[in-house]
Motif scaffolding. Structure first.
Motif, short mmCIF file in Angstrom:
data_model
loop_
_atom_site.label_atom_id
_atom_site.label_comp_id
_atom_site.label_asym_id
_atom_site.label_seq_id
_atom_site.Cartn_x
_atom_site.Cartn_y
_atom_site.Cartn_z
N ILE A 88 0.84 -1.18 0.00
CA ILE A 88 0.00 0.00 0.00
C ILE A 88 0.88 1.24 0.00
N CYS A 89 0.65 2.13 -0.96
CA CYS A 89 1.35 3.42 -1.00
C CYS A 89 0.52 4.39 -0.19
N TYR A 90 0.98 4.71 1.00
CA TYR A 90 0.16 5.40 2.01
C TYR A 90 0.68 6.81 2.27
N GLY A 91 -0.21 7.80 2.21
CA GLY A 91 0.16 9.16 2.58
C GLY A 91 0.84 9.96 1.49
N ARG A 92 0.55 9.67 0.22
CA ARG A 92 1.18 10.40 -0.88
C ARG A 92 0.84 11.89 -0.85
N GLU A 93 -0.36 12.22 -0.33
CA GLU A 93 -0.78 13.63 -0.30
C GLU A 93 0.09 14.47 0.62
N THR A 94 0.83 13.82 1.54
CA THR A 94 1.69 14.55 2.47
C THR A 94 3.07 14.81 1.88
N GLY A 95 3.38 14.15 0.77
CA GLY A 95 4.72 14.27 0.19
C GLY A 95 5.73 13.35 0.85
N LYS A 96 5.26 12.56 1.82
CA LYS A 96 6.14 11.63 2.53
C LYS A 96 5.50 10.24 2.49
#
Length: 292
Positions: A186-194
């Motif tokens: 799972i690619c998690y938290g992409r909206e945070t840039g981290k």
């Protein structure tokens, strides 16, 4: 310039090096171990072995984000394809007046050359042109020496933007060994840039296969998507022909979309997983001759 883009340009600049020499050199620098192509045991080693020993011409269609659409339609149905808005050979051919307000531009043969437009009136056309043309002019084969990319004709494709355009849709990457889904990243938290990457097995149990997983607190989880069993079914069907494949899917409020089939994630230079995971995945991947 982002680190990923810099590394891609650096690897491309070394295209004069012979394939095996380059692969072994970059493996030593990035993975920090010697690459054994004669007796591969780990996941990364076996992926690199496949580069030189499994050169099915059909793979060029599989990795082509435009050409594979017909194949995916035949295998699982057109309803799982992200709507296609256009395809062109050059950036100058794009008529932006005919595109919707939100869309995604990318190249069919590349990784990372992505332009996400959430408001056409605010799109920086000059920056978009540079990014797309950089990707269009990059022979992706030389980045990781993945043979299947060598004869893909570069094109620009435009697809509908999934989700609300604010929070990137979660990417579910199913690792499949010899046609059997084993785990999903799972690619998690992409909206945070981290972005963080977490592995779960097919029963949705966290697997501590990488640094993020090992650091996750006891009981950590993320929301299991709707229709997860259907996603597994799709991943299994699409992965059948390959010794290893990663089937990338999206799930938007229960609506499943096909992302891509990746035959050699990270070009076989994945330094994010632990060495124990590298060995575990390698043991799960059964190759002809070597593992018979």
């Amino acid at each position: 310039m982002k680190k990923v883009e810099f590394m891609k340009k650096l690897k491309y600049s070394l295209r004069f090096l012979p394939d095996e020499f380059y692969v072994k050199l970059y493996y030593r620098v990035h993975v920090k171990r010697k690459l054994d192509l004669d007796h591969p045991k780990t996941y990364n080693e076996k992926l690199n072995w496949l580069k030189f020993n499994d050169r099915n011409p059909f793979y060029a269609i599989v990795v082509d984000k435009f050409a594979n659409r017909e194949y995916i339609k035949e295998q699982i149905g057109e309803e799982y394809l992200v709507p296609l808005l256009g395809v062109w050979d050059s950036f100058e051919e794009i008529d932006f007046s005919k595109l919707p307000n939100k869309f995604v531009l990318k190249c069919n043969h590349d990784s990372g050359g992505l332009v996400i437009c959430t408001d056409k009136s605010k799109l920086d056309i000059k920056a978009a042109k540079k990014k797309i043309e950089d990707s269009l002019n990059c022979q992706f084969y030389y980045v990781g020496r993945e043979w299947q990319y060598k004869n893909v004709k570069p094109k620009i494709i435009c697809e509908a933007l999934l989700g609300d355009g604010v929070v990137p849709p979660t990417d579910y990457k199913f690792s499949c060994f010899n046609g059997k889904p084993d785990n999903v990243m799972i690619c998690y938290g992409r909206e945070t840039g981290k972005t963080k990457y977490y592995f779960f097995d097919m029963d949705w149990n966290l697997k501590r296969y990488n640094g993020w997983g090992k650091k996750a607190p006891e009981g950590f989880t993320v929301t299991k998507p709707e229709n997860f069993d259907k996603m597994i079914e799709i991943a299994e069907k699409l992965s059948k022909p390959y010794y290893y494949s990663r089937i990338d899917l999206y799930n938007i409020n229960g609506k499943i979309y096909f992302g891509e089939i990746t035959l050699c994630p990270n070009s076989g230079f994945d330094a994010n997983i632990t060495y124990e995971t590298d060995l575990l995945f390698g043991n799960k991947m059964k190759l002809p001759i070597i593992d018979d």
